[in-house]
Scaffold this active site. Structure first.
Site, PDB file in Angstrom:
ATOM      1  CG  MET A  12      19.791  18.468 -11.379  1.00 22.81           C
ATOM      2  SD  MET A  12      20.058  20.098  -9.558  1.00 22.81           S
ATOM      3  CE  MET A  12      21.966  19.181 -10.084  1.00 22.81           C
ATOM      4  CG  ASP A  17      22.592  17.924 -21.943  1.00 24.02           C
ATOM      5  OD1 ASP A  17      23.254  18.173 -22.195  1.00 24.02           O
ATOM      6  OD2 ASP A  17      22.575  16.490 -22.019  1.00 24.02           O
ATOM      7  CG  MET A  37      12.648  11.753 -10.417  1.00 23.64           C
ATOM      8  SD  MET A  37      11.768  11.657 -12.421  1.00 23.64           S
ATOM      9  CE  MET A  37      12.497  11.288 -13.883  1.00 23.64           C
ATOM     10  CB  CYS A 106      10.128   7.875 -18.740  1.00 21.93           C
ATOM     11  SG  CYS A 106      11.575   8.497 -17.475  1.00 21.93           S
ATOM     12  CB  CYS A 203      17.980   4.936 -18.384  1.00 20.37           C
ATOM     13  SG  CYS A 203      16.754   4.556 -18.156  1.00 20.37           S
TER      14      CYS A 203
END
Length: 362
Positions: A12, A17, A37, A106, A203
Site C-alpha cells: 500500500m 490504486d 515500504m 524497484c 519517485c
C-alpha cells in the site's frame, strides 16, 4: 510460519490504486495485511515539486485506509536496499551513458524479492500490488503475466522481471479495471486518497531534474562538454552528458534551422552527438539479463516487442543467445536506448520475457 493460501501481503503506497486493490481482496475473502515500504528519507530528494510517492504523508494515508478497512498495517524500512539496488544503479547507469528505468529495478529487487520474502515470513501465500496488469491461470501450475484490460493504464512493461515461479503467488486486483472505476470505489468507501494525484516521474526525482539529483546525491559535478553533429563538428555545449537521453529534442542547447535530436553519447569523451530524426532509427538491439516468463525457447521466433514504456508493440524476431536476446525489428524503430527495457509479447498481450538493452544495432 506456515503459508496461508487466503492471506495476502498488500503493498500500500498511500495512493488510490493500492488502496482499492486491498479493498477488492478483502471483499473477495482474503485476509489482508497492508504494508508500506519506506524507501528513502525526505533529505534524499527534493519534495517541493511534482507529486512524489513514498513520503510521510503517503504512509499516513495508507494507515488511514487500512484503519478504515479494519486490516493491520505495517511499515517496512527498505531504504538501504533501495539506495543500493535502485538509486545507485540509476546513477551508475546514467554515468555509463544509459537511460535506466528505476521502476523496473524497484519491482525486481523490492516488491518481488524483499516483499515476497517478508510475505513468506508472515505466512502469506500472496503479494498483491495496485499495478494495472493481469495474471492468467492456464492450469494448476501454469501462470502468465498479461497486459491490463485498460490498455491506457497497462504496466506490464515494468513487471517483466517477476520470476516466473512467483506469478502463482502474485495478485493484481486492478488488472481488469479502469482508473475511473477505481476512483469510484475509493470515493464510495470514503478513502482519504480517493482524489489523490497519481505520482509523476521518478519517485526520488519528483522535479524531473536527473542531473541535479545525481550531483546532489553523489557530491560530484558532471562537467560540461561538446555537442557535435553527425560529422563531428562542434555545434554547442552541454552541461552534463549524463543529463541527456537518446531521442531528446527539448533542452539540448543547440540552435538549428530544423529539428535536431540527441542521437548518441560518448561518456569517455564527454560528448553528445545530435542529428536529424532519421538518425534515431535502429534495426534491432541486444538485451541482457533476460527474464523468461515462458519455457525458455531453443530457437528464434516471431513476436511483438516494445523498447519504451509508452511505445506500441512492434513485430520483431526474438533470437535467444544464451542469457541474452537479440531482437530484430520488422521495421526500424525510433530512439532505441541502452538502459531501457526490451519486452516481448505474444499477439494476445501475454508477456514472454524482457531484459535491459545493452547494445543498439543500426
Amino acid at each position: 510460519m506456515e503459508k496461508n493460501g487466503k492471506r495476502v501481503l498488500v503493498a500500500m503506497s498511500g495512493g488510490v490504486d493500492s488502496s482499492v486493490a486491498a479493498w477488492l481482496l478483502k471483499e473477495q475473502g482474503y485476509e489482508c495485511i497492508g504494508v508500506t515500504m519506506k524507501l528513502f528519507g525526505s533529505e534524499a530528494v527534493g519534495l517541493d515539486k511534482g507529486h512524489p510517492c513514498c513520503t510521510l504523508d503517503d504512509v499516513v494515508d495508507a494507515k488511514e485506509v487500512a484503519r478504515r478497512m479494519g486490516i493491520p498495517h505495517y511499515v517496512f524500512n527498505f531504504s538501504e536496499d533501495f539506495e543500493e539496488k535502485v538509486i545507485r544503479r540509476f546513477i551508475d547507469a546514467y554515468e555509463r551513458g544509459e537511460t535506466p528505468n528505476p521502476c523496473i529495478d524497484c519491482n525486481r529487487f523490492l516488491k518481488f524479492d524483499r516483499l515476497h520474502r517478508r510475505a513468506q515470513e508472515l505466512g502469506c501465500g500472496y503479494v498483491a500490488t495496485g499495478h494495472y496488469a493481469r495474471i492468467l491461470a492456464e492450469g494448476a501450475d501454469s501462470f502468465r503475466l498479461a497486459k491490463a484490460a485498460d490498455l491506457s493504464r497497462d504496466q506490464s512493461y515494468v513487471l517483466y522481471p517477476i520470476p516466473r515461479g512467483q506469478l502463482a503467488h502474485t495478485l493484481f486486483p486492478l488488472g481488469g479495471m479502469s482508473k475511473g472505476a477505481v476512483r469510484e470505489i475509493a470515493e464510495r468507501e470514503g478513502f482519504v486518497n480517493a482524489r489523490k494525484h497519481d505520482s509523476q516521474d521518478i519517485c526520488f526525482v519528483p522535479d524531473g531534474d536527473y542531473l541535479a539529483f545525481m550531483e546532489r546525491h553523489t557530491g560530484k559535478t558532471y562537467p560540461a562538454g561538446d555537442i557535435v553533429d553527425m560529422d563531428g563538428k562542434v555545434v554547442g555545449r552541454h552541461r552534463g552528458a549524463a543529463g541527456l537521453t537518446i531521442g531528446q529534442r527539448r533542452g539540448v542547447g543547440v540552435s538549428s534551422s530544423g529539428r535536431i535530436y540527441v542521437c548518441g553519447k560518448c561518456m569517455a569523451d564527454n560528448t553528445v552527438t545530435v542529428g536529424p530524426e532519421e538518425a534515431l532509427y535502429s534495426t534491432g538491439c541486444i538485451a541482457a539479463d533476460w527474464n523468461w516468463l515462458i519455457p525458455v525457447p531453443d530457437a528464434p521466433f516471431a513476436a511483438l516487442a516494445k523498447t519504451r514504456y509508452r511505445q506500441t508493440e512492434q513485430p520483431a524476431a526474438i533470437i535467444p543467445e544464451g542469457d541474452r536476446v537479440r531482437l530484430s525489428f520488422a521495421r526500424p524503430q525510433r530512439a532505441v536506448t541502452p538502459g531501457q527495457a526490451a519486452v516481448a509479447y505474444d499477439e494476445n498481450g501475454v508477456v514472454l520475457g524482457g531484459g535491459a538493452i545493452i547494445e543498439v544495432i543500426k
